[in-house]
Structure formats: C-alpha cells, structure tokens
Design an enzyme around this catalytic site. Structure first.
Site, PDB file in Angstrom:
ATOM      1  N   HIS A  23     -18.440  -2.235  -4.264  1.00 57.75           N
ATOM      2  CA  HIS A  23     -18.326  -2.345  -2.801  1.00 57.75           C
ATOM      3  C   HIS A  23     -19.677  -2.478  -2.110  1.00 57.75           C
ATOM      4  O   HIS A  23     -19.736  -2.530  -0.880  1.00 57.75           O
ATOM      5  CB  HIS A  23     -17.525  -1.171  -2.190  1.00 57.75           C
ATOM      6  CG  HIS A  23     -16.108  -1.095  -2.673  1.00 57.75           C
ATOM      7  ND1 HIS A  23     -15.130  -0.409  -2.002  1.00 57.75           N
ATOM      8  CD2 HIS A  23     -15.509  -1.657  -3.749  1.00 57.75           C
ATOM      9  CE1 HIS A  23     -13.980  -0.513  -2.668  1.00 57.75           C
ATOM     10  NE2 HIS A  23     -14.201  -1.271  -3.731  1.00 57.75           N
ATOM     11  N   ASP A  75      -7.569  -9.200  -5.607  1.00 56.98           N
ATOM     12  CA  ASP A  75      -7.990  -9.229  -4.204  1.00 56.98           C
ATOM     13  C   ASP A  75      -9.480  -8.964  -4.000  1.00 56.98           C
ATOM     14  O   ASP A  75     -10.148  -8.358  -4.831  1.00 56.98           O
ATOM     15  CB  ASP A  75      -7.170  -8.225  -3.369  1.00 56.98           C
ATOM     16  CG  ASP A  75      -7.238  -6.799  -3.911  1.00 56.98           C
ATOM     17  OD1 ASP A  75      -7.387  -6.620  -5.140  1.00 56.98           O
ATOM     18  OD2 ASP A  75      -7.142  -5.855  -3.105  1.00 56.98           O
ATOM     19  N   GLU A  95      -5.092  -4.443  -4.565  1.00 59.27           N
ATOM     20  CA  GLU A  95      -5.517  -3.151  -5.136  1.00 59.27           C
ATOM     21  C   GLU A  95      -6.304  -2.336  -4.127  1.00 59.27           C
ATOM     22  O   GLU A  95      -6.288  -1.114  -4.153  1.00 59.27           O
ATOM     23  CB  GLU A  95      -6.364  -3.390  -6.396  1.00 59.27           C
ATOM     24  CG  GLU A  95      -6.599  -2.138  -7.241  1.00 59.27           C
ATOM     25  CD  GLU A  95      -7.636  -1.182  -6.663  1.00 59.27           C
ATOM     26  OE1 GLU A  95      -7.441   0.045  -6.747  1.00 59.27           O
ATOM     27  OE2 GLU A  95      -8.649  -1.652  -6.112  1.00 59.27           O
ATOM     28  N   GLU A  96      -7.006  -3.036  -3.225  1.00 64.03           N
ATOM     29  CA  GLU A  96      -7.950  -2.350  -2.346  1.00 64.03           C
ATOM     30  C   GLU A  96      -7.304  -1.723  -1.111  1.00 64.03           C
ATOM     31  O   GLU A  96      -7.984  -1.111  -0.307  1.00 64.03           O
ATOM     32  CB  GLU A  96      -9.035  -3.334  -1.872  1.00 64.03           C
ATOM     33  CG  GLU A  96      -9.887  -3.923  -2.990  1.00 64.03           C
ATOM     34  CD  GLU A  96     -10.924  -2.948  -3.537  1.00 64.03           C
ATOM     35  OE1 GLU A  96     -10.943  -1.778  -3.105  1.00 64.03           O
ATOM     36  OE2 GLU A  96     -11.700  -3.365  -4.408  1.00 64.03           O
TER      37      GLU A  96
HETATM   38 ZN   LIG Z   1     -12.789  -1.676  -5.106  1.00 60.24          ZN
HETATM   39 ZN   LIG Z   2     -11.817  -2.572  -8.025  1.00 57.02          ZN
END
Ligand SMILES: [Zn+2]
Ligand SMILES: [Zn+2]
Length: 396
Positions: free
Chosen positions: A370, A82, A142-143
């Site tokens: 990020h 993702d 995952e996020e």
């Molecule tokens: Zn991340």
């Molecule tokens: Zn990651």
C-alpha cells in the site's frame, strides 16, 4: 524428466510472458468490484488456453481446468485481482505506471493475477499428468469490505464443486525472491473498523466553560482506548487498536460542536474483537456521559483471521523444499496483523495461504504493501508459479 523439473522448465519458459502481463495489468488497474476490463482480460487469456470459465460474481471469474486423469479431486488456486484507490510513485516502475488516475496496483494483485494466468498455462501444458479439476479463482474486491472472498463463498459456487483444498499467496516485500514464508494456524489478523462521532457543544475558544469541548473528549478517548489492549485483553492474545483518522474543528479560536474518529482493530479471533468493540463503546460512553456530551458508535466487522490447516501448510512447505531446497521455506514464528479475505474460503475448505518473496533493493521492491512506491521484483514469478502449479499436481 520428473514432474517438478518439467514445472520448473515451463515456469522459465513463461517468465517473460508473466512479467509482461503483470506490467500490462499494472498500467490498467481497477479498484475493488470495478474490475471489468481486468476480468475481460483474464477471460480472453483463459479462452486462448481453452479453459472454460464461470462468473458467479459481476467481476472476477473462475477457470475450470480439467485434468486428463479422471478423479474427484478438486483443488482451488486463488488470486485477487483488484487495485487500490490511490496514486503511485517510484523510479523503478515508471515505465509501466498506472494509466488510470486514482487507481494503482500497490498491493501486488497485478502480480497475483499474472502469476495465476502463468500457472494456468503451465498446467494446461501438463494436462496429461493433471488429476481431477483445478479451479482457478480470480477473485475481485479483496481490498474492500465485505470482501470478494465472502461474496464468492456466499454464492455457494465453490461449495457446489466440493473443493478438497484451496491455496492462495501474497507477494512479500520483506522476503527475498526465491523464498516463501508461512505457518500453520493463525497467519494473518482480522481487521475490523470503527467510526465514532463525539458530540459536545460548540462555542468561543476563550469561553470553554460555556461549551462542551469535543476535542478534549476525543483526546481523552484516544488515550483511554490505548488501555484496552494493555488492561482488558488477555496479555497472551495479540491485538491492535489504532485511531487512524480524526477530524474536528475549523479554526484556532472556535470550539467545534463535534469530532469524528475512524480506527481499526486487529485481532486473531472474533471473541477478542467483540471484547474490544464493547470496551471502545464503554469508554466513549463514559467520557461523553461524564462531560454531558453524546456519541455515535459503529463497529464494522471485517475479515476473519487467516487460519492455515496443518496438512495443507505442510504440503506448501514440502513442495517448496522439493522444488528449491530445504532453506527456501521459512516457518514464521508469529502471525502478522494485516488482514486478507482468503480467510472466508478457510471457513469452508482446508487451505493454506503463504507469502512469496518479492522484495529486493535493485528493483526498489522492499516498500511495504500500500506504499505508493510499492513494487514487485520480477523474480517473484519463478517461485510463485512453479509452487502454485506444483500444489495443483499430485505427485505421489
Ligand atoms: Zn492490500
Ligand atoms: Zn493484497
């Protein structure tokens, strides 16, 4: 030729393809649980390799690669697929910027996905020497809580396959290409979230005695919350409490009726997280009670801490050293407090997670995960792919 040499040659052979795939995925990012096109893309690639796949969840999939050597051995290799809900920046990756506004691969999951597809190709070429079953886990979400790793474990798919060990990796902008970093035991923190609303009584800024000022109460709360780690948590136990967002008020001369706060708690075990959650609530209750205000408090438990089993960690380190030399595997002294939902798999199976160097100045890839300029050095694949493939193949 030794098996390790063959792996290294194949990784070189597929380097361009892995780079291209990553760029394609980078241009077509999809946020957590919405990875529909990404999943289609992965399935097409697996089909091309003749690898059957299963779909226990709506997005993501699991490739089931059968080695020619019969055995009950089952190894799972995991990549998260993702992207993040954000826009990106940066000169170095301009050519392959996201084409989906509001979504960007700024955590390197495009590289993880492309890498695992590369590993699938390498292992397919080495099928004659592959023992048992390799599960290629392309995991969504995952996020975002509750975490695709949790959802996948909830389906029981991997449990039904009797996985012997699971391995996962992450790009690391703070390590140079050609190196890895990991440690046994706790490797990454458990991220929890809290949301608080403090209710006071609104009024005129010049007549505070007739109001209950929630901005003052919120300020007291933010300061007092900082004493939890220093005064309530065991000093030998790592913990973080951060208020990341605060919202209240509309004008310089109005006392608002309420203020909202959002924050995160990072710990290495669930008892410490529970302690912090209860202290946070005590503090907000104490402050608002004392002033005649009120509050609401929610605490959302995030992922457990990533906790590497000794044998699997040693396997990662040893394979890295065999492939690239003694000094290429860095043993970390302490964990980092970022979270990863790889931890859910580790509640069921032995497993190790490790960081693969992906940061260099020439490819502008040393920005932290990020960050809008986050990028991955192409050389990442020359460590990640051979190491992952090597973990899947039994050599002794
Ligand atoms: Zn991340
Ligand atoms: Zn990651």
């Amino acid at each position: 030729m030794s098996l390790r040499l063959k792996i290294l040659e194949l990784a070189k052979k597929y380097q361009e393809e892995m780079v291209e795939t990553r760029r394609y995925l980078h241009q077509h990012p999809e946020v957590s649980y919405k990875e529909f096109e990404t999943t289609k893309f992965i399935k097409t690639k697996l089909d091309e390799l003749g690898i059957p796949h299963e779909s226990p969840l709506e997005t993501g999939c699991i490739g089931v690669l059968q080695g020619r050597i019969k055995s009950d051995r089952v190894i799972a290799l995991r990549a998260d697929i993702d992207a993040l809900p954000m826009d990106e920046e940066g000169e170095a990756k301009k050519e392959f910027f996201s084409k989906n506004p509001g979504a960007a691969h700024c955590c390197g999951h495009d590289a993880h996905t492309s890498n695992l597809l590369g590993v699938a190709r390498i292992l397919t070429d080495l099928k004659e020497e592959l023992e048992g079953t390799i599960l290629l886990v392309f995991q969504p979400g995952e996020e975002k809580l509750p975490g695709g790793g949790k959802l996948l474990c909830d389906t029981g798919f991997l449990q039904s396959r009797n996985v012997d060990a699971i391995y996962g990796l992450h790009t690391s902008p703070s390590h140079s290409p050609g190196t890895i970093a990991t440690k046994e035991g706790p490797l990454m923190g458990s991220p929890d979230e809290f949301e608080i609303e403090i209710f006071g009584k609104g009024g005129h800024a010049a007549r505070p005695h007739e109001a209950i000022d929630p901005i003052v109460l919120a300020s007291q709360f933010v300061s007092s919350a900082q004493t939890i780690v220093s005064r309530s948590v065991d000093p030998t136990e790592p913990a973080v409490v951060t208020v990341g967002r605060i919202e209240g008020g509309t004008a310089h001369n109005v006392i608002p009726g309420s203020v909202k706060l959002w924050g995160t708690v990072r710990t290495l075990n669930s008892e410490t997280a529970d302690l912090i959650a209860s202290r946070l609530e005590y503090i907000v209750k104490g402050i608002t009670d004392g002033a005649g205000g009120a509050y609401s408090f929610t605490f959302n438990k995030g992922y457990p801490a990533v906790n590497n089993t000794p044998e699997e960690t040693e396997h990662v380190v040893r394979e890295m050293q065999e492939l690239f030399g003694e000094e290429t595997a860095l043993i970390m002294e302490r964990p980092i407090m970022a979270g990863e939902d790889f931890s859910f798999y580790q509640e069921h199976f032995p497993g190790a997670f490790f960081f693969v160097g992906s940061g260099s100045d020439d490819s502008e890839s040393t920005y932290v995960w990020h960050h809008p300029k986050y990028n991955v050095d192409d050389r990442f694949f020359q460590t990640a792919a051979p190491l992952m493939a090597s973990l899947a193949l039994r050599k002794d």
